[in-house]
Design an enzyme around this catalytic site. Structure first.
Site: not given
Ligand code: AMP
Length: 281
Positions: A33, A36-37, A151, A188
């Site tokens: 995490l 962004g998350h 993103k 991540s």
């Molecule tokens: P992930 O863990 O990469 O699957 O991402 C989980 C959620 O977090 C997804 O909806 C992504 O689009 C969002 N996310 C990832 N990076 C960012 C970021 N930099 N800003 C905003 N949301 C993000």
């Protein structure tokens, strides 16, 4: 925060919450995490009564030669971070909980158009895996609202499309991209990058801002903008561009003449690390 790893047990708990008229907010993640998350979690806490976060590194969305095994997994650290937030459930299933019949599920969600464009060219089975896991998670969590990051703009668009086409009673809320001070979008996968590479990766955002500038100076020819932005990235970095496209922000159809709110989408590789980003024009 209650930690659950069994789908039916979480589903029962959420049924009880729903019977008491609580609205359910859901933030699906693959863990490791970052801020962004956390911005998605904050939005959910603000807009719903109960917030459920999931951490699941979904094998079906990774291609054979991709980084499923190397993908960062920091459950201990994630738990420490989440303790500071007032979330209700953390869902941490294992692969066999989500795919009891194995990773080649017999029921699949196939979107035949958009899923094969942009990221789908280099990652032909990616969005099938994403939609498959998101639908399973939706059926387990039964959220009223789900918070996804801009993103992953193509993913956000495809999930909205699935929700509409399959009449799922869920509101999808797209949330803005959080960035490092350099402009590099938080991800991540940034943990794969050295400090020097992170500085180089910030060229992506600079280039996307350059596209915004060209458009603000009345350039409306998408090919010309892409050409200039491509040259900037090639001059300033060693990033290998996978694709760069200017698209309609609703349908993601490629734009010839740029109009208000079109989006420029980017994917590329710095070394072996795949980086994606986008901005509104
Ligand atoms: P992930 O863990 O990469 O699957 O991402 C989980 C959620 O977090 C997804 O909806 C992504 O689009 C969002 N996310 C990832 N990076 C960012 C970021 N930099 N800003 C905003 N949301 C993000």
């Amino acid at each position: 925060m209650i930690i659950e790893s069994t789908p039916y047990s979480l589903q029962n708990n959420i049924n009880s919450l729903k019977l008491k008229s609580n609205t359910i907010g859901f933030v699906p993640t693959m863990g490791a995490l970052h801020q962004g998350h956390l911005s998605l979690i904050e939005a959910s806490l603000q807009k719903t009564d109960k917030t459920i976060v999931s951490i699941f590194v979904n094998p079906t969305q990774f291609g054979k030669n991709e980084d499923f095994n190397a993908y960062p997994r920091n459950l201990k650290e994630d738990l420490m971070i989440l303790q500071k937030y007032n979330i209700d459930f953390l869902f941490t299933p294992q692969t066999q909980d989500i795919y009891p019949n194995g990773e080649q599920p017999t029921v699949q969600i196939i979107e035949p158009n958009l899923a094969s464009l942009y990221c789908g060219v280099s990652r032909p089975t990616h969005f099938q895996g994403v939609l498959g896991v998101v639908l399973r998670l939706f059926n387990i969590v039964q959220p009223d609202k789900t918070f996804l990051g801009e993103k992953d703009f193509q993913q956000l668009t495809l999930v909205k499309k699935m929700v509409k086409d399959l009449f799922l009673p869920i509101e999808i809320i797209g949330c803005p991209i959080l960035r490092e001070p350099s402009g590099l979008a938080l991800s991540s996968r940034n943990t794969y990058l050295s400090e020097k590479e992170k500085a180089e990766a910030a060229t992506i955002y600079q280039a996307l801002c350059f596209a915004q500038k060209l458009v603000s100076l009345d350039e409306i020819n998408a090919d010309k903008v892409i050409d200039q932005v491509t040259r900037l990235i090639q001059k300033e970095s060693t990033i290998q561009i996978d694709y760069m496209s200017i698209v309609d922000s609703e349908t993601l159809a490629p734009a010839q003449e740029i109009k208000k709110n079109d989006r420029i989408l980017f994917a590329g590789y710095l070394g072996k690390t795949r980086l994606i980003d986008n901005v509104a024009l």
